[in-house]
Motif scaffolding. Structure first.
Motif, PDB file in Angstrom:
ATOM      1  N   TYR A 173       0.821  -1.208   0.000  1.00  0.00           N
ATOM      2  CA  TYR A 173       0.000   0.000   0.000  1.00  0.00           C
ATOM      3  C   TYR A 173       0.859   1.264   0.000  1.00  0.00           C
ATOM      4  N   GLU A 174       1.966   1.216   0.767  1.00  0.00           N
ATOM      5  CA  GLU A 174       2.818   2.403   0.896  1.00  0.00           C
ATOM      6  C   GLU A 174       3.990   2.407  -0.088  1.00  0.00           C
ATOM      7  N   HIS A 175       4.183   1.288  -0.822  1.00  0.00           N
ATOM      8  CA  HIS A 175       5.313   1.135  -1.742  1.00  0.00           C
ATOM      9  C   HIS A 175       6.650   1.349  -1.021  1.00  0.00           C
ATOM     10  N   LYS A 176       6.789   0.667   0.126  1.00  0.00           N
ATOM     11  CA  LYS A 176       8.035   0.718   0.882  1.00  0.00           C
ATOM     12  C   LYS A 176       8.456  -0.702   1.168  1.00  0.00           C
ATOM     13  N   LYS A 177       9.765  -0.886   1.475  1.00  0.00           N
ATOM     14  CA  LYS A 177      10.164  -2.228   1.876  1.00  0.00           C
ATOM     15  C   LYS A 177      11.060  -2.186   3.103  1.00  0.00           C
ATOM     16  N   ILE A 178      11.114  -3.318   3.800  1.00  0.00           N
ATOM     17  CA  ILE A 178      11.906  -3.424   5.018  1.00  0.00           C
ATOM     18  C   ILE A 178      12.560  -4.802   5.022  1.00  0.00           C
ATOM     19  N   THR A 179      13.789  -4.892   5.551  1.00  0.00           N
ATOM     20  CA  THR A 179      14.468  -6.188   5.602  1.00  0.00           C
ATOM     21  C   THR A 179      14.564  -6.670   7.047  1.00  0.00           C
ATOM     22  N   PHE A 180      14.184  -7.928   7.267  1.00  0.00           N
ATOM     23  CA  PHE A 180      14.274  -8.531   8.590  1.00  0.00           C
ATOM     24  C   PHE A 180      15.328  -9.636   8.571  1.00  0.00           C
ATOM     25  N   SER A 181      16.114  -9.683   9.640  1.00  0.00           N
ATOM     26  CA  SER A 181      17.119 -10.726   9.779  1.00  0.00           C
ATOM     27  C   SER A 181      16.578 -11.798  10.722  1.00  0.00           C
ATOM     28  N   LEU A 182      16.421 -13.015  10.199  1.00  0.00           N
ATOM     29  CA  LEU A 182      15.910 -14.109  11.034  1.00  0.00           C
ATOM     30  C   LEU A 182      17.044 -15.059  11.385  1.00  0.00           C
ATOM     31  N   PRO A 183      17.065 -15.665  12.560  1.00  0.00           N
ATOM     32  CA  PRO A 183      15.951 -15.747  13.511  1.00  0.00           C
ATOM     33  C   PRO A 183      15.799 -14.556  14.462  1.00  0.00           C
ATOM     34  N   GLU A 184      16.787 -13.689  14.554  1.00  0.00           N
ATOM     35  CA  GLU A 184      16.737 -12.631  15.595  1.00  0.00           C
ATOM     36  C   GLU A 184      15.455 -11.799  15.547  1.00  0.00           C
ATOM     37  N   GLU A 185      14.996 -11.446  14.348  1.00  0.00           N
ATOM     38  CA  GLU A 185      13.859 -10.519  14.254  1.00  0.00           C
ATOM     39  C   GLU A 185      12.563 -11.215  13.837  1.00  0.00           C
ATOM     40  N   MET A 186      12.498 -12.495  14.142  1.00  0.00           N
ATOM     41  CA  MET A 186      11.330 -13.274  13.728  1.00  0.00           C
ATOM     42  C   MET A 186      10.016 -12.677  14.243  1.00  0.00           C
ATOM     43  N   TYR A 187       9.980 -12.336  15.509  1.00  0.00           N
ATOM     44  CA  TYR A 187       8.716 -11.847  16.085  1.00  0.00           C
ATOM     45  C   TYR A 187       8.327 -10.514  15.451  1.00  0.00           C
ATOM     46  N   ASP A 188       9.333  -9.671  15.174  1.00  0.00           N
ATOM     47  CA  ASP A 188       9.044  -8.388  14.524  1.00  0.00           C
ATOM     48  C   ASP A 188       8.409  -8.643  13.151  1.00  0.00           C
ATOM     49  N   MET A 189       9.018  -9.555  12.407  1.00  0.00           N
ATOM     50  CA  MET A 189       8.521  -9.799  11.049  1.00  0.00           C
ATOM     51  C   MET A 189       7.105 -10.381  11.080  1.00  0.00           C
ATOM     52  N   LEU A 190       6.858 -11.257  12.057  1.00  0.00           N
ATOM     53  CA  LEU A 190       5.533 -11.891  12.127  1.00  0.00           C
ATOM     54  C   LEU A 190       4.422 -10.894  12.450  1.00  0.00           C
ATOM     55  N   THR A 191       4.779  -9.762  13.049  1.00  0.00           N
ATOM     56  CA  THR A 191       3.741  -8.754  13.291  1.00  0.00           C
ATOM     57  C   THR A 191       3.165  -8.256  11.964  1.00  0.00           C
ATOM     58  N   LEU A 192       3.997  -8.285  10.919  1.00  0.00           N
ATOM     59  CA  LEU A 192       3.555  -7.764   9.619  1.00  0.00           C
ATOM     60  C   LEU A 192       3.066  -8.847   8.667  1.00  0.00           C
ATOM     61  N   ILE A 193       3.851  -9.905   8.477  1.00  0.00           N
ATOM     62  CA  ILE A 193       3.577 -10.805   7.342  1.00  0.00           C
ATOM     63  C   ILE A 193       2.319 -11.648   7.497  1.00  0.00           C
TER      64      ILE A 193
END
Ligand code: F6R
Ligand code: MG
Ligand code: MG
Length: 364
Positions: A173-193
């Motif tokens: 919707y916003e035409h933006k992207k973000i990169t997540f490093s897993l496993p460290e940021e798994m919970y952060d990424m799951l809030t979005l995906i």
């Protein structure tokens, strides 16, 4: 040797309705790509289809988003459209949003997934292609494949994968992207995906920067500004030797998870993994289908495909998909079978809503 793998797809006419593809369209596309191979533009190609979507799988050395390759795909879709018109197939040229090619096929209707790689001594690749759903359908399997140790044993056992993967997530919707490093940021990424129609996993990279996976992320309705069907997506995944094993890549599909799409692009339904010959969504224009074409690359040559879901091990997933379909279909126009109002904005529903809009009166 650097090789580019381009998968470009479009719905240029259905047979019958939106359920499948007439064999003539495949022939027309094969003929066009054969010429391009003879002319030296392509190293190799494979033409296939899932439901009503024509899939051009091409290898070359031109890199991603190359004008010549995109023009070839565009011209091929135009030729197939001409044939679809002659046969009066349904929705001829449906996904082609323009009459003229403008240099890059992205944004013109067709879906694309492309990666340029240094071909390994052996390069197994799986190309997933789905019909009656949208790019968010890959979020769940991509998370399982590259982020879940209960799915992918290699994340625990293989020293080359133990460091995890980077996930590139697109906000459509916003035409933006973000990169997540897993496993460290798994919970952060799951809030979005988990919001699969809003945040889409576009690419996955190994921590050394090697690309592992790329998906198509085009949202047709947003490009066209009106409902023109779902964006039946594709996904490329590299396998083995430091990437997940073929079996780890296929494993998430043994569970038919719920995706958006199905009838009129407006319903949640199970994603059914099927062999190529069963990729003909018919019941309530579905349920949504996914096929998996396995290839070995050999100096850019596409050795294959192997029909990866042609295996009784996926019978239970197909059975589950039918059971879920029987269950959820009972709900008819009620949510959560039908998509939420927010998502229905990109369907034909707002047209109908106009009719009742002015009849609302204030309440005390
Ligand atoms: C879903 C799809 C079909 C059509 C449906 C109505 O992606 O393509 O379910 O939405 O068959 O099609 P039209 O409006 O063309 O009659
Ligand atoms: Mg169609
Ligand atoms: Mg389709």
């Amino acid at each position: 040797m650097k090789v580019t793998l381009s998968v470009i797809k479009a719905d240029v006419g259905g047979y019958v309705g939106h359920s499948s593809m007439h064999p003539r369209l495949i022939e027309v596309a094969e003929e066009a790509l054969r010429k391009a191979k003879d002319d030296g533009l392509l190293i190799d190609y494979h033409v296939t289809r899932v439901g009503d979507d024509l899939e051009l799988i091409m290898t070359h050395t031109k890199g991603v988003e190359n004008g010549e390759i995109h023009k070839l795909a565009w011209d091929t879709f135009m030729e197939a459209t001409e044939e679809a018109k002659r046969l009066k197939l349904y929705g001829a040229g449906q996904d082609l949003l323009s009459d003229t090619f403008s240099g890059n096929i992205k944004g013109m209707g067709p879906g694309t997934a492309e990666m340029e790689i240094e071909e390994r001594p052996s390069e197994p690749i799986i190309i997933f292609m789905a019909d009656k759903t949208s790019p968010g359908a890959w979020n769940f399997p991509l998370f399982k494949i590259f982020g879940d140790p209960f799915n992918t044993a290699g994340l625990v056992i293989d020293p080359k994968m133990h460091g995890g993967f980077n996930f590139e997530v697109l906000d459509v919707y916003e035409h933006k992207k973000i990169t997540f490093s897993l496993p460290e940021e798994m919970y952060d990424m799951l809030t979005l995906i988990g919001a699969m129609e809003h945040y889409i996993i576009q690419a996955v990279y190994r921590k050394d920067g090697e690309i592992a996976s790329i998906s198509s992320t085009q949202r047709l309705s947003m490009m066209a500004g009106r409902y023109v069907g779902k964006d039946d997506p594709v996904l490329i995944v590299r396998a083995q030797s430091g990437f997940p094993a073929v079996g780890e890549i296929l494993e998430p599909f043994a569970y038919a998870h719920l995706v958006a799409g199905w009838m009129r692009g407006s319903h949640h339904g199970p994603l059914m993994p099927v062999p190529f010959h069963q990729a003909n969504p018919s019941r309530f224009d579905g349920p949504p289908r996914v096929i998996a074409a396995g290839f070995q690359l050999a100096d850019g040559k596409l050795i294959g495909p192997r029909d990866m879901f042609d295996d009784p091990a996926f019978d239970e997933a197909r059975k589950l998909a039918n059971e879920i379909s029987n269950y959820i279909r009972q709900m008819g126009p009620f949510e959560p079978h039908r998509l939420s109002l927010e998502e229905m904005e990109y369907t034909t529903l707002p047209e109908v809503l106009k009719k009742v809009k002015d009849r609302f009166v204030d309440v005390e």
